[in-house]
Design an enzyme around this catalytic site. Structure first.
Site, PDB file in Angstrom:
ATOM      1  N   HIS A  56      47.728  -5.144  -5.564  1.00  0.00           N
ATOM      2  CA  HIS A  56      47.897  -4.650  -6.916  1.00  0.00           C
ATOM      3  C   HIS A  56      49.190  -5.299  -7.492  1.00  0.00           C
ATOM      4  CE1 HIS A  56      46.387  -1.577 -10.052  1.00  0.00           C
ATOM      5  NE2 HIS A  56      46.496  -2.890 -10.500  1.00  0.00           N
TER       6      HIS A  56
ATOM      7  N   TYR B  69      43.719   3.271  -9.873  1.00  0.00           N
ATOM      8  CA  TYR B  69      43.018   3.896 -11.361  1.00  0.00           C
ATOM      9  C   TYR B  69      42.284   5.226 -10.793  1.00  0.00           C
ATOM     10  CZ  TYR B  69      42.860  -1.280 -12.509  1.00  0.00           C
ATOM     11  OH  TYR B  69      43.340  -2.439 -12.867  1.00  0.00           O
TER      12      TYR B  69
END
Length: 267
Positions: free
Chosen positions: A97, A39
């Site tokens: 992730h 991110y």
């Protein structure tokens, strides 16, 4: 639950936008924040947290290891870098992730590194994200189900992911739902709007309450203070069995997150 049921997501929020979102959320009473290496906002979140003056032990911070950092040479150094950015000596939860594409790095290798990170005190708990049943089984074989706090998966009224949920539940692995509002699409759903009217609630509150009532943790994001405040109130909303059934009927395998070259073979 081992993990808080309600938190703040920060996907796609960067720079001043994420600092404002996290600062507003913390001021409103949020104490759980979900981020990820990819991110590119960990440093900004670190700023917002340190400016808030809230004690570290009152917060629950999650980050996620990106696929480029899954090897045993890279995972722990990358997590240390995340901690530096977040201005903390540990995170509460570290997730893988995405599974390594084509199993380039074996599940056993990165799960073993996560356990090592936990033993080093870099993370309190570990977990997975976007894992299918087969991949969950591999993770369980590697470190034991008792060491896997959650599987964070796309889950909304349109994609209820029941097979994965059932498998996780059987092994006492909690589910964290992301994309719970289906990019806002589910807010326009008549069924949801009608339930919201009945409860004098917002469609977002209804969907979040639905997910929490099913036992899932939720991490909605917002850049607007009033929406952040409103989403928090979902925790006080209780839906009837009939309403839960109405929402269950919206299932249509409506998957929104399916990145080419990254997504596994979904169940």
């Amino acid at each position: 639950m081992n993990i808080p049921v309600f938190g703040l997501g920060t996907f796609r929020l960067q720079n001043e936008v994420v600092i404002d979102s996290v600062s507003n959320a913390l001021a409103l009473g949020y104490r759980t924040i979900d981020t990820a290496q990819i991110y590119e906002n960990e440093a900004d979140i670190g700023i917002a947290i340190s400016q808030s003056g809230i004690k570290r032990e009152e917060l629950f911070i999650t980050t996620k290891i990106w696929i480029a950092n899954l090897s045993k040479e890279k995972l722990i150094p990358s997590l240390r870098e995340s901690l530096t950015k977040l201005k903390t000596s540990y995170v509460d939860l570290t997730l893988i992730h995405w599974p390594s594409p084509n199993d380039e790095v074996p599940v056993a290798e990165y799960m073993a590194e996560l356990i090592k990170a936990k033993n080093l005190g870099l993370t309190r708990q570990i977990g997975i994200s976007n894992f299918t049943i087969a991949l969950m089984q591999s993770a369980i074989n590697a470190v034991g189900a008792e060491n896997i706090a959650t599987n964070q998966i796309e889950l909304s009224p349109y994609l209820q992911n029941q097979q994965v949920v059932n498998f996780a539940k059987k092994h006492n692995i909690e589910i964290t739902s992301y994309m719970t509002l289906a990019y806002g699409k589910a807010l326009q759903e008549e069924v949801i709007k009608n339930i919201a009217t009945r409860h004098n609630a917002t469609p977002a509150q209804v969907i979040l309450a639905w997910a929490m009532q099913l036992g899932y943790a939720v991490i909605p994001s917002s850049t607007k203070r009033e929406n952040l405040a409103s989403n928090l109130l979902a925790q006080q909303l209780h839906l009837s069995e009939e309403e839960m059934t109405e929402i269950a009927k919206l299932e249509c395998e409506g998957r929104l997150v399916n990145p080419e070259g990254l997504a596994p073979d979904w169940d």
